[in-house]
Design a protein around this motif. Structure first.
Motif, short mmCIF file in Angstrom:
data_model
loop_
_atom_site.label_atom_id
_atom_site.label_comp_id
_atom_site.label_asym_id
_atom_site.label_seq_id
_atom_site.Cartn_x
_atom_site.Cartn_y
_atom_site.Cartn_z
N ASN A 262 48.96 41.84 20.97
CA ASN A 262 49.18 41.95 22.42
C ASN A 262 50.48 42.69 22.75
O ASN A 262 50.46 43.65 23.53
CB ASN A 262 49.13 40.57 23.09
N THR A 285 41.99 40.83 29.55
CA THR A 285 43.41 40.49 29.50
C THR A 285 44.15 41.34 30.52
O THR A 285 43.74 42.46 30.84
CB THR A 285 44.04 40.71 28.11
N PHE A 287 48.22 42.44 31.22
CA PHE A 287 49.61 42.28 30.78
C PHE A 287 50.52 43.21 31.55
O PHE A 287 50.10 44.26 32.04
CB PHE A 287 49.77 42.41 29.27
N LEU A 314 51.32 37.78 30.04
CA LEU A 314 49.98 37.99 29.49
C LEU A 314 49.05 36.93 30.05
O LEU A 314 49.36 35.74 30.02
CB LEU A 314 50.04 37.88 27.96
#
Length: 408
Positions: A262, A285, A287, A314
């Motif tokens: 990530n 996701t 972020f 995140l």
């Protein structure tokens, strides 16, 4: 396992991969993992990872790749996986014979042969114990960036310690998957970087040191087994002589700290402050680069891999593309074109119709089921197809916005 080589202009000059199930069938994994009989425990054989590295380097060698030109290397590992080195392994790692593939030299080096990974959800009791020990879920989030999560390494270590204290005692070092891979190239135990380290429920994200109260809640003598964390862009040292001898790497090739997948995405997409990236995958996701985070019960705050003074937020949503595909199949005959047409035929705001779509238990927030509300806030059992499609898309994106705002 993937490898990519780039030149000084960031042009890709070499790419290759090893597919665990197909290329290493002797480990009998499915999707690179073992799902155990309780359906909660999920692991990967650590020697499979080592053998995959041997295999990819041999592939590069036989294709004529010129290792002597490599100036530096770094990498990313799946976040939350952990590797347990047996006492005395450092010597074997340091002195591995370049005559042998690495997996043969290291075959007796691991006190836990199957590493817990990010898909594991078998540590619920350890999570509640950790939260209780440090004064609650929100306090744990304020210190480590996240409330207790079952896949996070601290809780996995606590499980190993409680179930097999003798295995824990035989362990001299615990690596994350990222620092484990770096260790293989370094020929020594590579430190854990701040960014991947902030996915463990153990690191104080503000001070960048291990939290003593979190360590104590997980297992005794843990600090020594983890080593000191370092900034994610640290140069750890030169490559191990093993690789110069076996593959012809220059002895001056530098190993830069490896990080989690990530944080690596934030670095790889060269996000700047104020940027938001959204990945629409099986899980979605979101972020972002953030100056002043406010850790919450949902989502994660990690140290920023590019700038150690800032942070990355995140969020992970389990009901991502699988949910969108199901609604496409139900409402648009399985066609994205029809799905898009239906979406365009409705107005933004959907005339006040709103839906929450969770086929499986959601992570952010913890909820399940399909919930539809009309413009008068009354629960309804169904929507016309085009209203359903817009309710799904708008609901998913509003959730991302609301939870991102909560994290600061």
């Amino acid at each position: 396992l993937k490898v990519i080589a780039i030149d000084e202009h960031l042009r890709v000059i070499y790419e290759d991969n090893v597919h665990f199930d197909e290329d290493l069938p002797e480990f009998k994994t499915q999707g690179g993992v073992y799902i155990h009989s309780d359906r909660l425990t999920v692991t990967s054989p650590v020697l499979m990872w080592v053998k995959a590295l041997d295999m990819i380097l041999e592939k590069m060698k036989s294709s004529g790749f010129n290792f002597s030109q490599v100036r530096a290397l770094s990498g990313a590992g799946q976040q939350h996986g952990s590797v347990y080195w047996k006492k005395g392994s450092i010597q074997i790692l340091k002195n591995a014979s370049s005559e042998l593939p690495l997996h043969q030299s290291l075959k007796a080096c691991f006190s836990v042969s199957n590493s817990p990974i990010w898909m594991d959800s078998s540590t619920a009791s350890q999570c509640s114990a950790l939260e209780k020990a440090v004064g609650g879920a929100q306090h744990l989030a304020s210190v480590t960036g996240s409330r207790a999560y079952e896949r996070f390494t601290g809780n996995q270590i606590a499980k190993i310690y409680s179930q097999n204290p003798e295995v824990y005692m035989q362990t001299e070092r615990i690596s994350l998957v990222s620092s484990f891979a770096a260790s293989l190239f370094l020929g020594a135990y590579a430190p854990i970087d701040y960014s991947d380290g902030s996915g463990m429920n153990l690191l104080q994200i503000w001070e960048k040191v291990w939290s003593v109260s979190c360590l104590d809640a997980c297992a005794p003598g843990l600090e020594e087994k983890l080593g000191c964390p370092v900034p994610s862009h640290s140069v750890l040292g030169p490559i191990s002589p093993y690789y110069s001898q076996r593959y012809g790497f220059s002895p001056d090739c530098k190993i830069v700290a490896f990080t989690g997948d990530n944080p690596a995405s934030l670095a790889g997409m060269s996000l700047q402050e104020g940027d938001i990236a959204i990945s629409l995958g099986t899980s979605d996701t979101l972020f972002l680069w953030i100056q002043e985070p406010t850790p919450a019960l949902e989502g994660h705050i990690l140290c920023n891999p590019v700038d150690s003074q800032t942070y990355m937020a995140l969020l992970c949503f389990k009901n991502g593309s699988l949910m969108r595909e199901r609604i496409r199949d139900d409402c648009a005959s399985g066609s994205w074109d029809e799905f898009s047409k239906a979406l365009s035929s409705t107005v933004a705001g959907n005339n006040g119709n709103l839906g929450f779509y969770f086929d499986v238990m959601e992570i952010t927030p913890e909820a399940v089921g399909i919930h539809r509300f009309n413009r008068d806030n009354q629960k309804v059992s169904d929507f016309p197809k085009e209203v359903e499609i817009r309710a799904l898309i708008e609901g998913q994106f509003m959730a991302k916005r609301i939870h991102a705002e909560k994290l600061g």
